[in-house]
Structures are given as structure tokens and as C-alpha cells.
Write a protein that holds these residues in place. Structure first.
Motif, PDB file in Angstrom:
ATOM      1  N   MET A  78       0.794  -1.236   0.000  1.00  0.00           N
ATOM      2  CA  MET A  78       0.000   0.000   0.000  1.00  0.00           C
ATOM      3  C   MET A  78       0.824   1.282   0.000  1.00  0.00           C
ATOM      4  N   THR A  79       2.001   1.266  -0.599  1.00  0.00           N
ATOM      5  CA  THR A  79       2.804   2.490  -0.666  1.00  0.00           C
ATOM      6  C   THR A  79       2.603   3.256  -1.968  1.00  0.00           C
ATOM      7  N   CYS A  80       1.717   2.787  -2.846  1.00  0.00           N
ATOM      8  CA  CYS A  80       1.450   3.503  -4.107  1.00  0.00           C
ATOM      9  C   CYS A  80      -0.039   3.840  -4.239  1.00  0.00           C
ATOM     10  N   PRO A  81      -0.635   4.410  -3.181  1.00  0.00           N
ATOM     11  CA  PRO A  81      -2.066   4.678  -3.216  1.00  0.00           C
ATOM     12  C   PRO A  81      -2.422   5.879  -4.088  1.00  0.00           C
ATOM     13  N   ALA A  82      -3.626   5.845  -4.608  1.00  0.00           N
ATOM     14  CA  ALA A  82      -4.103   6.940  -5.452  1.00  0.00           C
ATOM     15  C   ALA A  82      -5.619   7.005  -5.394  1.00  0.00           C
ATOM     16  N   ARG A  83      -6.129   8.148  -5.804  1.00  0.00           N
ATOM     17  CA  ARG A  83      -7.569   8.332  -5.991  1.00  0.00           C
ATOM     18  C   ARG A  83      -7.833   8.328  -7.481  1.00  0.00           C
ATOM     19  N   LEU A  84      -8.766   7.538  -7.914  1.00  0.00           N
ATOM     20  CA  LEU A  84      -9.183   7.504  -9.311  1.00  0.00           C
ATOM     21  C   LEU A  84     -10.219   8.608  -9.489  1.00  0.00           C
ATOM     22  N   LEU A  85      -9.825   9.689 -10.146  1.00  0.00           N
ATOM     23  CA  LEU A  85     -10.703  10.847 -10.318  1.00  0.00           C
ATOM     24  C   LEU A  85     -11.627  10.693 -11.517  1.00  0.00           C
ATOM     25  N   ALA A  86     -11.150   9.999 -12.538  1.00  0.00           N
ATOM     26  CA  ALA A  86     -11.961   9.772 -13.742  1.00  0.00           C
ATOM     27  C   ALA A  86     -11.436   8.527 -14.434  1.00  0.00           C
ATOM     28  N   GLY A  87     -12.316   7.827 -15.110  1.00  0.00           N
ATOM     29  CA  GLY A  87     -11.911   6.655 -15.859  1.00  0.00           C
ATOM     30  C   GLY A  87     -12.135   5.363 -15.099  1.00  0.00           C
ATOM     31  N   GLU A  88     -11.571   4.304 -15.649  1.00  0.00           N
ATOM     32  CA  GLU A  88     -11.777   2.974 -15.086  1.00  0.00           C
ATOM     33  C   GLU A  88     -10.472   2.180 -15.134  1.00  0.00           C
ATOM     34  N   VAL A  89     -10.199   1.451 -14.043  1.00  0.00           N
ATOM     35  CA  VAL A  89      -9.036   0.569 -13.983  1.00  0.00           C
ATOM     36  C   VAL A  89      -9.467  -0.804 -13.485  1.00  0.00           C
ATOM     37  N   ASP A  90      -8.725  -1.811 -13.869  1.00  0.00           N
ATOM     38  CA  ASP A  90      -8.890  -3.157 -13.335  1.00  0.00           C
ATOM     39  C   ASP A  90      -7.808  -3.325 -12.287  1.00  0.00           C
ATOM     40  N   MET A 138      -4.878  -5.831  -3.262  1.00  0.00           N
ATOM     41  CA  MET A 138      -5.390  -6.286  -1.976  1.00  0.00           C
ATOM     42  C   MET A 138      -6.419  -5.345  -1.357  1.00  0.00           C
ATOM     43  N   LEU A 139      -6.885  -4.348  -2.085  1.00  0.00           N
ATOM     44  CA  LEU A 139      -7.877  -3.439  -1.522  1.00  0.00           C
ATOM     45  C   LEU A 139      -9.230  -4.117  -1.430  1.00  0.00           C
ATOM     46  N   SER A 140      -9.957  -3.776  -0.381  1.00  0.00           N
ATOM     47  CA  SER A 140     -11.301  -4.332  -0.235  1.00  0.00           C
ATOM     48  C   SER A 140     -12.223  -3.714  -1.288  1.00  0.00           C
ATOM     49  N   ASP A 141     -13.276  -4.420  -1.625  1.00  0.00           N
ATOM     50  CA  ASP A 141     -14.194  -3.964  -2.667  1.00  0.00           C
ATOM     51  C   ASP A 141     -14.806  -2.607  -2.350  1.00  0.00           C
ATOM     52  N   ASP A 142     -15.169  -2.373  -1.082  1.00  0.00           N
ATOM     53  CA  ASP A 142     -15.800  -1.095  -0.744  1.00  0.00           C
ATOM     54  C   ASP A 142     -14.812   0.070  -0.873  1.00  0.00           C
ATOM     55  N   VAL A 143     -13.533  -0.157  -0.622  1.00  0.00           N
ATOM     56  CA  VAL A 143     -12.524   0.893  -0.797  1.00  0.00           C
ATOM     57  C   VAL A 143     -12.349   1.189  -2.292  1.00  0.00           C
ATOM     58  N   VAL A 144     -12.339   0.154  -3.107  1.00  0.00           N
ATOM     59  CA  VAL A 144     -12.245   0.334  -4.563  1.00  0.00           C
ATOM     60  C   VAL A 144     -13.467   1.104  -5.068  1.00  0.00           C
ATOM     61  N   GLU A 145     -14.641   0.760  -4.565  1.00  0.00           N
ATOM     62  CA  GLU A 145     -15.869   1.448  -4.989  1.00  0.00           C
ATOM     63  C   GLU A 145     -15.853   2.929  -4.622  1.00  0.00           C
ATOM     64  N   ARG A 146     -15.102   3.303  -3.604  1.00  0.00           N
ATOM     65  CA  ARG A 146     -14.976   4.711  -3.210  1.00  0.00           C
ATOM     66  C   ARG A 146     -13.972   5.463  -4.060  1.00  0.00           C
ATOM     67  N   GLY A 147     -13.340   4.764  -5.005  1.00  0.00           N
ATOM     68  CA  GLY A 147     -12.450   5.439  -5.942  1.00  0.00           C
ATOM     69  C   GLY A 147     -10.977   5.373  -5.602  1.00  0.00           C
ATOM     70  N   TYR A 148     -10.584   4.476  -4.712  1.00  0.00           N
ATOM     71  CA  TYR A 148      -9.177   4.336  -4.364  1.00  0.00           C
ATOM     72  C   TYR A 148      -8.538   3.240  -5.200  1.00  0.00           C
ATOM     73  N   ALA A 149      -7.234   3.368  -5.383  1.00  0.00           N
ATOM     74  CA  ALA A 149      -6.520   2.392  -6.199  1.00  0.00           C
ATOM     75  C   ALA A 149      -5.078   2.280  -5.732  1.00  0.00           C
ATOM     76  N   LEU A 150      -4.471   1.150  -6.051  1.00  0.00           N
ATOM     77  CA  LEU A 150      -3.029   0.967  -5.884  1.00  0.00           C
ATOM     78  C   LEU A 150      -2.440   0.986  -7.287  1.00  0.00           C
ATOM     79  N   LEU A 151      -1.521   1.887  -7.542  1.00  0.00           N
ATOM     80  CA  LEU A 151      -0.978   2.040  -8.896  1.00  0.00           C
ATOM     81  C   LEU A 151      -0.306   0.779  -9.406  1.00  0.00           C
ATOM     82  N   CYS A 152       0.294  -0.010  -8.510  1.00  0.00           N
ATOM     83  CA  CYS A 152       1.017  -1.208  -8.941  1.00  0.00           C
ATOM     84  C   CYS A 152       0.089  -2.336  -9.357  1.00  0.00           C
ATOM     85  N   ALA A 153      -1.185  -2.236  -8.998  1.00  0.00           N
ATOM     86  CA  ALA A 153      -2.151  -3.287  -9.336  1.00  0.00           C
ATOM     87  C   ALA A 153      -3.247  -2.759 -10.242  1.00  0.00           C
TER      88      ALA A 153
END
Length: 145
Positions: free
Chosen positions: A86-98, A103-118
């Protein structure tokens, strides 16, 4: 023993030698450039906001945003490159990533958070790096729910 003149006549009298795929491999040989063109055409524009600056890079669908960012010379926080630390965290402001490999939980991903390495882009994106503590506290809070 061949003379220089004899060798010259041999070279000019023969047809140019071109490497050709065998008929059996012809179909795969012709498809290869198309796949490469498709991969290039499918690259997405990803804008990364980090430390007050924004930079847009092109990222293919089969490469992580972190991997491409590092190749492009961006100095973004990272460590394990596996979606665990979790040292490469980011907020997804627009767009879509897989980021199904992270290892982020689904609810954290749904809130727009992402790990750049994944994160693999699935559209043009805009991403802002965030402090590690912001994501860590959110991930831990949702793990207790």
C-alpha cells in the motif's frame, strides 16, 4: 578458389534472398503486426497528478500504471509492486481501472481508491496520488465492518 570477379558475378546474378515464413506459418506471421497495432491503439491516456504537477502518459491495457509511470521517469511512491504494501495509493478521479490483482477491499475500490502497482487501465484515466496513511486508515476501518 573463387575470384573476386567470379564472386561478384554470382552475387549480382542471384535473386535477393528474402526471409519468408513457411506456408504453414504464414497465417500467424501476418497476424503479428495486427496484434501489435491493436495493442498500440488500445493504449490509454493516463494523467497522474503527483506533488502538484500532472503528467499524461500512455499505458497499455496489459501493463500497470505504476510500471509505465516508472518507465516514463515519474517519481511516484512505491515499494513491493505487488499490490500488498500500500505504498502507491491513489484516488481515481476519472476513468476505469482493473485492480483485481490488488489487496484493496471492494468497498474501498468502490470509493475510488486504487493501488498504482495493481491498476491496469480500461479507459483514459485521471489519477491523483495520495498519502499512504489516507488509504491505510480507510482500508483498516472497512476491514472491521
Amino acid at each position: 578458389m573463387a575470384t573476386a570477379t567470379g564472386l561478384l558475378n554470382f552475387v549480382t546474378a542471384t535473386k535477393p534472398f528474402l526471409l519468408q515464413p513457411s506456408p504453414r506459418h504464414q497465417k500467424n506471421h501476418q497476424a503479428l503486426p495486427l496484434r501489435r497495432r491493436a495493442a498500440l491503439a488500445a493504449a490509454y491516456k493516463v494523467t497522474i497528478e503527483h506533488e502538484g504537477t500532472a503528467r499524461t502518459i500512455e499505458v497499455g491495457p496489459e501493463e500497470t500504471i505504476l510500471g509505465r509511470a516508472l518507465e516514463e521517469g515519474l517519481s511516484v511512491p512505491h515499494d513491493c509492486k505487488l499490490g500488498v504494501c500500500m505504498t502507491c495509493p491513489a484516488r481515481l478521479l476519472a476513468g476505469e481501472v482493473d485492480q483485481s490483482e490488488g489487496m484493496l477491499s471492494d468497498d474501498v475500490v468502490e470509493r475510488g481508491y486504487a493501488l498504482l502497482c495493481a491498476s491496469y487501465p480500461r479507459s483514459d484515466c485521471r489519477i491523483r496520488t495520495i498519502p499512504e496513511d489516507e488509504l491505510l486508515s480507510l482500508q483498516l476501518a472497512t476491514a472491521n465492518d
